[in-house]
Design a protein around this motif. Structure first.
Motif, PDB file in Angstrom:
ATOM      1  N   THR A  60      -3.139  -5.433   1.166  1.00 52.48           N
ATOM      2  CA  THR A  60      -2.592  -4.826   1.063  1.00 52.48           C
ATOM      3  C   THR A  60      -2.803  -3.845   2.194  1.00 52.48           C
ATOM      4  O   THR A  60      -3.200  -4.545   2.803  1.00 52.48           O
ATOM      5  CB  THR A  60      -2.508  -3.387  -0.229  1.00 52.48           C
ATOM      6  OG1 THR A  60      -3.810  -3.356  -0.235  1.00 52.48           O
ATOM      7  CG2 THR A  60      -2.128  -4.144  -1.445  1.00 52.48           C
ATOM      8  N   TYR A  61      -1.126  -2.984   2.861  1.00 52.33           N
ATOM      9  CA  TYR A  61      -1.550  -2.609   4.204  1.00 52.33           C
ATOM     10  C   TYR A  61      -2.440  -1.067   3.924  1.00 52.33           C
ATOM     11  O   TYR A  61      -2.917  -0.515   5.146  1.00 52.33           O
ATOM     12  CB  TYR A  61      -0.549  -1.804   4.748  1.00 52.33           C
ATOM     13  CG  TYR A  61       0.611  -3.446   4.551  1.00 52.33           C
ATOM     14  CD1 TYR A  61       0.571  -3.810   5.477  1.00 52.33           C
ATOM     15  CD2 TYR A  61       2.257  -3.321   3.819  1.00 52.33           C
ATOM     16  CE1 TYR A  61       1.406  -4.758   6.425  1.00 52.33           C
ATOM     17  CE2 TYR A  61       3.195  -4.280   4.439  1.00 52.33           C
ATOM     18  CZ  TYR A  61       2.795  -5.161   4.715  1.00 52.33           C
ATOM     19  OH  TYR A  61       3.443  -5.964   5.375  1.00 52.33           O
ATOM     20  N   THR A  62      -2.745  -0.519   2.577  1.00 52.53           N
ATOM     21  CA  THR A  62      -3.771   0.562   2.970  1.00 52.53           C
ATOM     22  C   THR A  62      -4.568   0.454   1.871  1.00 52.53           C
ATOM     23  O   THR A  62      -4.450  -0.331   0.750  1.00 52.53           O
ATOM     24  CB  THR A  62      -2.657   1.667   2.517  1.00 52.53           C
ATOM     25  OG1 THR A  62      -2.360   1.836   0.872  1.00 52.53           O
ATOM     26  CG2 THR A  62      -2.134   2.161   3.570  1.00 52.53           C
ATOM     27  N   GLY A  63      -6.029   0.570   1.668  1.00 51.97           N
ATOM     28  CA  GLY A  63      -6.513   0.588   0.528  1.00 51.97           C
ATOM     29  C   GLY A  63      -7.398  -0.936  -0.237  1.00 51.97           C
ATOM     30  O   GLY A  63      -8.210  -0.699  -0.877  1.00 51.97           O
ATOM     31  N   GLY A  64      -6.790  -2.004   0.749  1.00 48.83           N
ATOM     32  CA  GLY A  64      -8.202  -3.223   0.842  1.00 48.83           C
ATOM     33  C   GLY A  64      -7.894  -3.772   0.104  1.00 48.83           C
ATOM     34  O   GLY A  64      -8.586  -4.486  -0.505  1.00 48.83           O
ATOM     35  N   HIS A  65      -6.455  -4.010  -0.720  1.00 52.16           N
ATOM     36  CA  HIS A  65      -6.352  -4.574  -2.350  1.00 52.16           C
ATOM     37  C   HIS A  65      -6.024  -6.288  -1.722  1.00 52.16           C
ATOM     38  O   HIS A  65      -4.957  -5.874  -0.875  1.00 52.16           O
ATOM     39  CB  HIS A  65      -5.987  -3.968  -3.308  1.00 52.16           C
ATOM     40  CG  HIS A  65      -6.309  -2.710  -3.666  1.00 52.16           C
ATOM     41  ND1 HIS A  65      -7.144  -1.646  -4.214  1.00 52.16           N
ATOM     42  CD2 HIS A  65      -5.032  -1.560  -2.877  1.00 52.16           C
ATOM     43  CE1 HIS A  65      -7.132  -0.118  -4.014  1.00 52.16           C
ATOM     44  NE2 HIS A  65      -6.327  -0.509  -3.183  1.00 52.16           N
ATOM     45  N   LEU A  66      -6.194  -6.403  -2.645  1.00 54.05           N
ATOM     46  CA  LEU A  66      -5.559  -8.233  -2.475  1.00 54.05           C
ATOM     47  C   LEU A  66      -4.920  -8.366  -3.686  1.00 54.05           C
ATOM     48  O   LEU A  66      -5.165  -8.688  -4.266  1.00 54.05           O
ATOM     49  CB  LEU A  66      -7.439  -9.102  -2.289  1.00 54.05           C
ATOM     50  CG  LEU A  66      -6.681 -10.831  -2.147  1.00 54.05           C
ATOM     51  CD1 LEU A  66      -6.350 -11.081  -1.004  1.00 54.05           C
ATOM     52  CD2 LEU A  66      -8.608 -11.518  -2.914  1.00 54.05           C
TER      53      LEU A  66
END
Length: 127
Positions: A60-66
């Motif tokens: 994701t662009y923010t948060g570092g979620h895959l």
């Protein structure tokens, strides 16, 4: 302590032990029997498992979620792996085209169903 008092204490201990056993038996969390195969009839909150090919992956662009798109036959399933649930680990272990087994909780996001992975170990690379 008199005889009646001893009997009451013993009965209370037995009742507490029975309640503890019942709690552990019925409320000890999910068991393997609670896991269902993912389908179009899966509902938010269901614990599901499915296998498919990784179609795409990106953070994701923010948060570092895959985010994974997994082609499991009848369609493509969106898989969300939170950053604190092993997103970096999963990203390092798989590439697009890998066959994976995914286990997670069905959630609704933007009107669409997705599977949210609770731990990195819930995504297993099969090939």
């Amino acid at each position: 302590m008199e005889k009646e008092e001893k009997i009451v204490v013993i009965l209370m201990c037995m009742a507490l032990l029975s309640l503890a056993i019942a709690y552990v038996t019925f409320f000890s969390g999910e068991s393997e029997g609670d896991v269902m195969s993912f389908s179009s009839s899966s509902l938010p909150g269901d614990i599901v498992q499915f296998e498919g090919e990784v179609f795409s992956k990106h953070f994701t662009y923010t948060g570092g979620h895959l985010l994974l798109d997994v082609d499991y036959g009848p369609g493509v399933v969106s898989v969300f792996i939170p950053s604190n649930n092993g997103a970096d680990d999963v990203d390092s272990r798989l590439v697009e085209g890998d066959l994976v087994s995914v286990r997670g909780s069905v959630q609704e996001y933007g009107g669409e169903l997705e599977v949210v992975v609770m731990a990195g170990e819930d995504v297993v690379v099969l090939s």
